[in-house]
Design a protein around this motif. Structure first.
Motif, mmCIF file in Angstrom:
data_model
loop_
_atom_site.group_PDB
_atom_site.id
_atom_site.type_symbol
_atom_site.label_atom_id
_atom_site.label_comp_id
_atom_site.label_asym_id
_atom_site.label_seq_id
_atom_site.Cartn_x
_atom_site.Cartn_y
_atom_site.Cartn_z
ATOM 1 N N VAL A 5 51.623 63.153 11.912
ATOM 2 C CA VAL A 5 50.590 62.671 12.820
ATOM 3 C C VAL A 5 51.087 61.357 13.386
ATOM 4 O O VAL A 5 51.387 60.418 12.637
ATOM 5 N N LEU A 7 50.245 58.139 15.425
ATOM 6 C CA LEU A 7 49.147 57.311 15.903
ATOM 7 C C LEU A 7 49.720 56.253 16.829
ATOM 8 O O LEU A 7 50.586 55.477 16.438
ATOM 9 N N GLU A 11 45.126 50.912 17.292
ATOM 10 C CA GLU A 11 44.492 51.423 16.079
ATOM 11 C C GLU A 11 45.471 52.283 15.296
ATOM 12 O O GLU A 11 45.984 53.272 15.802
ATOM 13 N N ARG A 12 45.749 51.920 14.056
ATOM 14 C CA ARG A 12 46.719 52.645 13.251
ATOM 15 C C ARG A 12 46.047 53.447 12.123
ATOM 16 O O ARG A 12 46.715 54.144 11.396
ATOM 17 N N ARG A 13 44.762 53.299 11.985
ATOM 18 C CA ARG A 13 44.063 53.995 10.912
ATOM 19 C C ARG A 13 43.313 55.196 11.462
ATOM 20 O O ARG A 13 42.768 55.149 12.554
ATOM 21 N N ARG A 14 43.266 56.220 10.652
ATOM 22 C CA ARG A 14 42.471 57.374 11.046
ATOM 23 C C ARG A 14 41.018 57.097 10.720
ATOM 24 O O ARG A 14 40.704 56.409 9.749
ATOM 25 N N ARG A 15 40.152 57.647 11.517
ATOM 26 C CA ARG A 15 38.712 57.520 11.287
ATOM 27 C C ARG A 15 38.179 58.870 10.820
ATOM 28 O O ARG A 15 38.421 59.882 11.453
ATOM 29 N N TRP A 16 37.476 58.868 9.713
ATOM 30 C CA TRP A 16 36.904 60.087 9.178
ATOM 31 C C TRP A 16 35.413 60.086 9.473
ATOM 32 O O TRP A 16 34.709 59.126 9.165
#
Length: 113
Positions: A5, A7, A11-16
């Protein structure tokens, strides 16, 4: 073959989403499930799954403080009358006398909460 994945952007974090979290938690803590396997399948850290579970349990538990209801009880000079009565949701009733040390009353409340 594995997948990656990528990115991009700031923004480097995934959002759940809450629905995704609920699904992952349900699968991770189902009878016979192994949290590590579920974490690998969804590509999420096991520590994050446990953090989500802790947060979900804290929300289910409700507030740490509840409103107190003050009741005016006439004092007829009886020393046996409790200064404080606490009814816990579990059905336990605690009556603490006015002469009881504050530390003792606090320890009783912590033990029964």
């Amino acid at each position: 073959m594995g997948h990656a994945v990528l990115l991009t952007g700031p923004e480097r974090r995934r959002r759940w989403s809450l629905e995704d979290r609920a699904q992952i938690l349900a699968e991770a803590f189902a009878p016979g499930a192994v949290v590590c396997e579920v974490a690998r399948r969804f590509d999420v850290a096991t520590g994050l799954i446990y953090t989500w579970r802790r947060q979900a349990l804290a929300q289910e538990a409700g507030p740490a403080f509840v409103p107190a209801k003050l009741v005016d009880v006439p004092n007829n000079g009886d020393a046996a009358e409790p200064a404080m009565c606490v009814d816990f949701p579990s059905g336990v009733k605690v009556r603490i006398g006015a002469a009881a040390p504050c530390d003792l009353a606090a320890a009783i409340m912590r033990a029964l909460k």
